[in-house]
Design a protein around this motif. Structure first.
Motif, PDB file in Angstrom:
ATOM      1  N   ALA A   1       0.805  -1.218   0.000  1.00  0.00           N
ATOM      2  CA  ALA A   1       0.000   0.000   0.000  1.00  0.00           C
ATOM      3  C   ALA A   1       0.843   1.275   0.000  1.00  0.00           C
ATOM      4  O   ALA A   1       0.302   2.375  -0.136  1.00  0.00           O
ATOM      5  N   ASP A   2       2.142   1.142   0.121  1.00  0.00           N
ATOM      6  CA  ASP A   2       3.029   2.301   0.178  1.00  0.00           C
ATOM      7  C   ASP A   2       3.037   3.029  -1.168  1.00  0.00           C
ATOM      8  O   ASP A   2       3.163   2.412  -2.227  1.00  0.00           O
ATOM      9  N   ASP A   3       2.897   4.341  -1.144  1.00  0.00           N
ATOM     10  CA  ASP A   3       2.830   5.139  -2.378  1.00  0.00           C
ATOM     11  C   ASP A   3       4.089   4.995  -3.219  1.00  0.00           C
ATOM     12  O   ASP A   3       4.015   4.897  -4.441  1.00  0.00           O
ATOM     13  N   ALA A   4       5.233   4.984  -2.573  1.00  0.00           N
ATOM     14  CA  ALA A   4       6.487   4.846  -3.317  1.00  0.00           C
ATOM     15  C   ALA A   4       6.549   3.476  -3.982  1.00  0.00           C
ATOM     16  O   ALA A   4       6.954   3.354  -5.144  1.00  0.00           O
ATOM     17  N   TRP A   5       6.147   2.432  -3.268  1.00  0.00           N
ATOM     18  CA  TRP A   5       6.159   1.076  -3.829  1.00  0.00           C
ATOM     19  C   TRP A   5       5.203   0.971  -5.007  1.00  0.00           C
ATOM     20  O   TRP A   5       5.512   0.354  -6.026  1.00  0.00           O
ATOM     21  N   LEU A   6       4.033   1.590  -4.889  1.00  0.00           N
ATOM     22  CA  LEU A   6       3.063   1.563  -5.986  1.00  0.00           C
ATOM     23  C   LEU A   6       3.624   2.237  -7.237  1.00  0.00           C
ATOM     24  O   LEU A   6       3.437   1.754  -8.356  1.00  0.00           O
ATOM     25  N   LYS A   7       4.347   3.335  -7.036  1.00  0.00           N
ATOM     26  CA  LYS A   7       4.944   4.036  -8.177  1.00  0.00           C
ATOM     27  C   LYS A   7       6.043   3.193  -8.811  1.00  0.00           C
ATOM     28  O   LYS A   7       6.145   3.098 -10.036  1.00  0.00           O
ATOM     29  N   ILE A   8       6.851   2.539  -7.980  1.00  0.00           N
ATOM     30  CA  ILE A   8       7.920   1.680  -8.491  1.00  0.00           C
ATOM     31  C   ILE A   8       7.321   0.516  -9.276  1.00  0.00           C
ATOM     32  O   ILE A   8       7.787   0.181 -10.367  1.00  0.00           O
ATOM     33  N   LYS A   9       6.264  -0.084  -8.750  1.00  0.00           N
ATOM     34  CA  LYS A   9       5.606  -1.197  -9.448  1.00  0.00           C
ATOM     35  C   LYS A   9       5.039  -0.740 -10.794  1.00  0.00           C
ATOM     36  O   LYS A   9       5.115  -1.461 -11.782  1.00  0.00           O
ATOM     37  N   GLU A  10       4.493   0.459 -10.834  1.00  0.00           N
ATOM     38  CA  GLU A  10       3.938   0.993 -12.084  1.00  0.00           C
ATOM     39  C   GLU A  10       5.037   1.148 -13.136  1.00  0.00           C
ATOM     40  O   GLU A  10       4.847   0.804 -14.301  1.00  0.00           O
ATOM     41  N   VAL A  11       6.190   1.644 -12.715  1.00  0.00           N
ATOM     42  CA  VAL A  11       7.315   1.810 -13.633  1.00  0.00           C
ATOM     43  C   VAL A  11       7.761   0.456 -14.178  1.00  0.00           C
ATOM     44  O   VAL A  11       7.979   0.295 -15.385  1.00  0.00           O
ATOM     45  N   VAL A  12       7.887  -0.526 -13.301  1.00  0.00           N
ATOM     46  CA  VAL A  12       8.309  -1.869 -13.719  1.00  0.00           C
ATOM     47  C   VAL A  12       7.297  -2.453 -14.702  1.00  0.00           C
ATOM     48  O   VAL A  12       7.679  -3.019 -15.735  1.00  0.00           O
ATOM     49  N   GLN A  13       6.030  -2.304 -14.411  1.00  0.00           N
ATOM     50  CA  GLN A  13       4.991  -2.844 -15.291  1.00  0.00           C
ATOM     51  C   GLN A  13       4.992  -2.154 -16.655  1.00  0.00           C
ATOM     52  O   GLN A  13       4.837  -2.812 -17.690  1.00  0.00           O
ATOM     53  N   ASN A  14       5.185  -0.847 -16.678  1.00  0.00           N
ATOM     54  CA  ASN A  14       5.227  -0.132 -17.954  1.00  0.00           C
ATOM     55  C   ASN A  14       6.449  -0.513 -18.777  1.00  0.00           C
ATOM     56  O   ASN A  14       6.373  -0.647 -19.998  1.00  0.00           O
ATOM     57  N   GLN A  15       7.578  -0.701 -18.103  1.00  0.00           N
ATOM     58  CA  GLN A  15       8.787  -1.122 -18.824  1.00  0.00           C
ATOM     59  C   GLN A  15       8.599  -2.533 -19.374  1.00  0.00           C
ATOM     60  O   GLN A  15       9.009  -2.819 -20.498  1.00  0.00           O
ATOM     61  N   PHE A  16       7.971  -3.414 -18.607  1.00  0.00           N
ATOM     62  CA  PHE A  16       7.714  -4.774 -19.068  1.00  0.00           C
ATOM     63  C   PHE A  16       6.760  -4.756 -20.268  1.00  0.00           C
ATOM     64  O   PHE A  16       6.946  -5.515 -21.230  1.00  0.00           O
ATOM     65  N   ALA A  17       5.752  -3.892 -20.228  1.00  0.00           N
ATOM     66  CA  ALA A  17       4.825  -3.764 -21.356  1.00  0.00           C
ATOM     67  C   ALA A  17       5.562  -3.294 -22.601  1.00  0.00           C
ATOM     68  O   ALA A  17       5.260  -3.736 -23.719  1.00  0.00           O
ATOM     69  N   LEU A  18       6.539  -2.416 -22.424  1.00  0.00           N
ATOM     70  CA  LEU A  18       7.350  -1.942 -23.545  1.00  0.00           C
ATOM     71  C   LEU A  18       8.166  -3.087 -24.133  1.00  0.00           C
ATOM     72  O   LEU A  18       8.261  -3.234 -25.362  1.00  0.00           O
ATOM     73  N   VAL A  19       8.739  -3.916 -23.279  1.00  0.00           N
ATOM     74  CA  VAL A  19       9.485  -5.087 -23.750  1.00  0.00           C
ATOM     75  C   VAL A  19       8.568  -6.003 -24.557  1.00  0.00           C
ATOM     76  O   VAL A  19       8.933  -6.464 -25.650  1.00  0.00           O
ATOM     77  N   GLU A  20       7.374  -6.247 -24.048  1.00  0.00           N
ATOM     78  CA  GLU A  20       6.423  -7.107 -24.761  1.00  0.00           C
ATOM     79  C   GLU A  20       6.025  -6.509 -26.108  1.00  0.00           C
ATOM     80  O   GLU A  20       5.876  -7.238 -27.091  1.00  0.00           O
ATOM     81  N   LEU A  21       5.845  -5.199 -26.160  1.00  0.00           N
ATOM     82  CA  LEU A  21       5.478  -4.526 -27.407  1.00  0.00           C
ATOM     83  C   LEU A  21       6.561  -4.735 -28.465  1.00  0.00           C
ATOM     84  O   LEU A  21       6.269  -5.063 -29.623  1.00  0.00           O
ATOM     85  N   ILE A  22       7.802  -4.592 -28.063  1.00  0.00           N
ATOM     86  CA  ILE A  22       8.913  -4.764 -29.004  1.00  0.00           C
ATOM     87  C   ILE A  22       9.042  -6.233 -29.410  1.00  0.00           C
ATOM     88  O   ILE A  22       9.309  -6.537 -30.577  1.00  0.00           O
TER      89      ILE A  22
END
Length: 179
Positions: free
Chosen positions: A131-152
């Motif tokens: 539930a930590d705001d910083a952790w949620l932001k970090i998870k969002e970044v990781v998920q977006n980067q992973f989505a970028l990898v999948e797109l490529i």
């Protein structure tokens, strides 16, 4: 009256200048996230351009196949490298948060990160981290980067299939010509 207003402004600026480490993490990962989203948008535009097959120049398109594959393979390697770095940072942040919520960090760190006013049970630490705001932001970044990898990766698969589409287009032109 102006003296009071000046003191209020000074106090507000002092409060704003005392950012916690958590606030810094959130700001930094927000900027990284924006970079990833901008990169994703640019890659989507590149996909639109590189996916097109010019029916009038099929031979040139077939030769362009290797260039496209090399371009997208390099981009995939670079993006995966960035993903691994972000994932490593996520793991380090998790450990830091785990220590923080377990109460195993130094008072200096707690002062920088933000003082916690409650005692947390060991069984609840995971809930607090999630539930930590910083952790949620970090998870969002990781998920977006992973989505970028999948797109490529999907674009690379499309490039592999592109050769078949060109071959079928050439065969169809032969058929139309009566050959």
């Amino acid at each position: 009256m102006t003296i009071i207003r000046e003191k209020i402004k000074e106090q507000q600026s002092a409060v704003q200048s005392r950012k916690t480490l958590r606030d810094v993490w959130i700001e930094e990962y927000e900027s990284v996230n924006l970079e990833i989203l901008e990169k994703t948008e640019k890659i989507r535009e590149d996909i639109q351009i590189d996916s097109k097959i010019d029916n009038l120049h099929l031979f040139e398109e077939s030769l362009r196949q290797t260039q496209l594959h090399a371009k997208w393979f390099d981009l995939l390697a670079q993006t995966k490298r960035e993903y691994r770095k972000i994932k490593a940072n996520q793991n380090k942040a998790y450990l830091t948060l785990w220590k923080y919520y377990q109460g195993k960090t130094s008072p200096e760190f707690n002062a920088k990160f933000g003082i916690m006013n409650e005692k947390i049970l060991k069984s609840d630490v995971e809930k607090y981290i999630e539930a930590d705001d910083a952790w949620l932001k970090i998870k969002e970044v990781v998920q977006n980067q992973f989505a970028l990898v999948e797109l490529i990766e999907n674009m690379l698969e499309n490039i592999k299939q592109r050769g078949f589409a060109i071959k079928h287009a050439i065969e169809y032109k032969k058929f139309e010509a009566g050959l």
